[in-house]
Design an enzyme around this catalytic site. Structure first.
Site, PDB file in Angstrom:
ATOM      1  N   ASP A   1       0.821  -1.205   0.000  1.00 26.36           N
ATOM      2  CA  ASP A   1       0.000   0.000   0.000  1.00 26.36           C
ATOM      3  C   ASP A   1       0.861   1.262   0.000  1.00 26.36           C
ATOM      4  OD1 ASP A   1      -2.659   1.331   0.431  1.00 26.36           O
ATOM      5  OD2 ASP A   1      -1.686   1.968   2.285  1.00 26.36           O
TER       6      ASP A   1
ATOM      7  N   GLU B   1       1.232  -0.529  -5.136  1.00 29.89           N
ATOM      8  CA  GLU B   1       0.298   0.556  -5.429  1.00 29.89           C
ATOM      9  C   GLU B   1       1.146   1.820  -5.511  1.00 29.89           C
ATOM     10  OE1 GLU B   1      -3.392   3.169  -3.663  1.00 29.89           O
ATOM     11  OE2 GLU B   1      -1.843   2.336  -2.376  1.00 29.89           O
TER      12      GLU B   1
END
Length: 735
Positions: free
Chosen positions: A413, A466
């Site tokens: 993330d 990401e």
């Protein structure tokens, strides 16, 4: 007048005894437990709840211990050789326990060396709370890193949360503290009580390497025995390497476990891991996805963070069950041929008092300077990636999920927030790197080391970043200067194409390049095309809600867009609920709107996603060269006046090519000439306007014949019907 002169009847120094009773002795293990002295074998015990204390020897002999004056709860006396247990009486109660101070260390010199050096690859095997048998006695070993503490104690109901009772043994200069606690096991609730270097008491801390935690809002750690799970997924593990490469079909269903489905009849509770092992796995298999991606399951204090502000990186959240039941979910998925990916959050952590912040009274895990250590967007703390022990903590955690829980891959993330020191910061609010630049060199090194280690240690796994910027070589090997990720989320493609599809069709001709631009960089990385939870929260509405036009047009637009996505180079990811066109924005505290499946248009959207997955998996041309330019060729990229796009997908010499054609206007186009590379029949394997999906059933009666003259630079052509707001996929089926 009191005297500190030794009492010949008490075989222990009085000042040392008082220091033990007051919890300020720097090394209680040097006092407590059995010790050989000039007077023989002397036992010293501390239990502030005891009024009488004795040692019950294994021979059966009971040896009384004398209270030490001015040191309440401290008892001492000479005992014979042999094992013993403590027999105590206080306030009308009797109890008998093993003495934790009679046990030697559990950690060996190599553990101590590697932990101190910050190179212990499997840090969780040494730190944390481990249920074990030590020196013939069952109990739990506690170990924690707190190098700047003057005292570390383990506390819980077992000792009345009294930090003077069970002070850990300091392991030299490594900063590690440990103790073996006999009699404690699975389910024990505990925290660490820590005094900083100046003796100040800190807030009670949860275990950074704890394997379990209490239900929020309670914040203690819980002992979990993670040994001995009976995995039944060997066939999947042996075969998964081929199913997770850039050449494999990868279609990911992203799930927030707490809101996928709930049981209204039981207080609207979410499903447990074991219930999900049946219901979620069955559902995802039926829809043809190849992978489930779980939003973070690491323990977190606040439901509204969706797991992205974790406190317990080594603890699967107890919201849905204990660790072995989390394994049940993964094992069930593997037995059905599904991979399981997990969101992993190494970028930041919440500042909750029981967490990692100023863990031992210093900025231990985080940077001391808020320009480096405080995340303004999320009010969280940022790990000190350059500290060897912190990097080791994070990298070991990545390996932990892959090894202990058979997770097949990690989606990391907020990578962009880690790569740049000036991420979301104004001038003067960030500290340049040693070269004066904005890149976070320590985070780059962390990613490279993490990827090299997990790919090197665990066969067949994948990692995905990401990452929303143009940072180069994210998914290129470390030895080629890349970050080493297997895949990267294509955030640019997502933003551009969503920007296009949300516009009224009459305006799309002016934004045609938003749909074609992604091809210019499509092979710069190994891309995943994400329609994730981030696109359906914070006022962005649902995917269906983004679409323009009437209800029918909204559904047709979304069907055509999904067809475009599945036909486009790149692996696929879709967030739960979007497969049946949920109408409202996602909410984490209630289940998806499953009742919508009673309506034909929503049921049709679900059927389309099922068929898109089937065609994608069964057709090598649509996946085998997702990450190679040889797998793609434009047929028509410039028909902006009619908002039509057409391209070829190729899987190799031994697989049939496909043509993907999209019409993003509400106008049917009959006999549209489409250039094709091969003559003969091209089967219409998918048409988003099919009646089954809620469309108007317009199309090509199952296929077209490429018997026309050259067109679009191709040697052959066919006349194709393009339904309004639709995508069709044609596959060459022979002459």
């Amino acid at each position: 007048m009191a005297s500190d002169a030794p009492d010949p009847t008490i075989p222990i120094d009085a000042e040392a005894a008082r220091a033990v009773a007051e919890g300020r002795h720097p090394d209680p293990f040097s006092i407590l437990g059995p010790h050989l002295t000039g007077r023989g074998r002397v036992l010293c015990v501390f239990d502030p709840g005891a009024e009488e204390m004795s040692a019950r020897m294994t021979s059966g002999e009971v040896v009384p211990l004398a209270p030490v004056p001015d040191a309440r709860g401290v008892f001492a006396g000479a005992i014979p050789d042999g094992g013993y247990r403590l027999k105590a009486r206080g306030y009308g109660q009797d109890w008998e326990v093993d003495d934790p101070y009679r046990f030697g260390p559990v950690l060996g010199e190599m553990d101590e060396y590697l932990l101190g050096e910050g190179t212990h690859a499997r840090l969780w095997t040494a730190l944390g709370a481990h249920v074990m048998t030590h020196e013939g006695v069952d109990g739990t070993h506690f170990a924690v890193w707190a190098p700047n503490a003057s005292r570390v104690s383990v506390v819980g109901d077992f000792n009345g949360w009294n930090g003077r009772r069970h002070i850990l043994r300091r392991r030299g200069a490594s900063g590690i503290w440990e103790i073996f606690m006999p009699g404690l096991g699975e389910g024990t609730v505990y925290k660490y009580e820590i005094l900083d270097a100046d003796g100040r008491l800190l807030p009670l801390k949860a275990d950074p390497v704890g394997f379990g935690a209490q239900h929020a809002p309670e914040t203690a750690s819980v002992v979990r025995d993670i040994r001995g799970y009976g995995w039944r997924d060997a066939p999947w593990i042996e075969a998964r390497a081929e199913r997770q490469t850039i050449h494999a079909p990868i279609s990911i269903y992203e799930v927030h476990l707490g809101s996928w489905r709930r049981l209204a009849a039981e207080g609207d509770r979410p499903l447990s891991y074991r219930e999900l092992a049946k219901e979620l796995v069955d559902y995802v298999v039926d829809l043809g996805f190849t992978h489930i991606e779980l939003m973070p399951v690491s323990e977190h204090p606040f439901d509204g963070s969706w797991g992205y502000q974790p406190v317990g990186l080594f603890a699967p959240t107890v919201r849905f069950g204990p660790p072995h039941e989390f394994r049940d979910l993964i094992d069930a998925a593997h037995q059905r041929g599904l991979g399981v990916l997990m969101d992993w959050v190494p970028g930041h952590f919440p500042s909750d008092a029981h967490g990692l912040g100023r863990f031992d009274g210093t900025a231990l895990y985080e940077h001391a300077d808020p320009r480096e250590g405080f995340h303004q967007d999320w009010n969280t703390l940022i790990y000190n990636f350059g500290r060897t022990e912190v990097a080791n903590f994070l990298i070991s955690n990545a390996l932990y999920w892959l090894e202990e829980y058979h997770i097949d891959g990690l989606r990391v993330d907020a990578v962009a927030s880690m790569l740049y020191r000036d991420y979301s910061r104004k001038d003067g609010e960030w500290v340049p790197n040693r070269h004066g630049g904005r890149e976070n060199l320590e985070a780059i090194a962390l990613f490279q080391r993490m990827n090299a280690q997990v790919y090197g240690e665990v066969d067949g796994i994948l990692t995905a970043a990401e990452e929303s910027t143009a940072f180069p070589a994210v998914s290129r090997p470390v030895d080629m200067g890349g970050l080493g990720f297997g895949f990267k989320w294509n955030m640019g493609w997502m933003n551009d194409t969503l920007g296009y599809i949300q516009k009224d069709p009459i305006h799309r001709r002016h934004h045609h390049n938003q749909m074609t631009f992604g091809i210019h960089y499509a092979w710069s990385e190994n891309f995943i095309l994400p329609i994730s939870h981030d696109e359906v929260v914070h006022g962005k509405g649902s995917m269906l809600g983004k679409m323009p036009g009437s209800d029918w047009e909204k559904f047709a637009n979304l069907r055509a867009y999904y067809g475009f996505m599945w036909g486009h180079p790149g692996k696929k990811l879709l967030f739960m609920g979007q497969e049946f066109a949920q109408g409202r924005e996602w909410r984490h505290n209630t289940q998806l709107d499953w009742h919508l499946l009673d309506q034909p248009l929503h049921k049709g959207m679900q059927a389309l996603v099922r068929d898109l997955n089937r065609v994608y998996v069964d057709t090598p041309a649509l996946h085998a060269r997702d990450c190679e330019p040889e797998g793609f060729q434009w047929i028509e990229a410039n028909a902006s006046d009619i908002s039509v796009f057409a391209w070829l997908r190729k899987g190799g010499h031994d697989s049939a090519p496909c043509a993907v054609i999209c019409n993003f206007t509400p106008v049917e186009r009959t006999a549209w000439v489409c250039g094709l590379p091969l003559p003969g029949h091209w089967e219409e394997v998918l048409n988003t306007d099919a009646g089954l999906y809620g469309g108007g059933n317009r199309g090509n009666m199952g296929g077209v014949a490429a018997d026309g003259p050259p067109a679009h630079g191709q040697p052959h052509s066919a006349k194709v019907t393009l339904p309004p707001l639709s995508t069709i996929i044609l596959r060459h089926s022979g002459h």
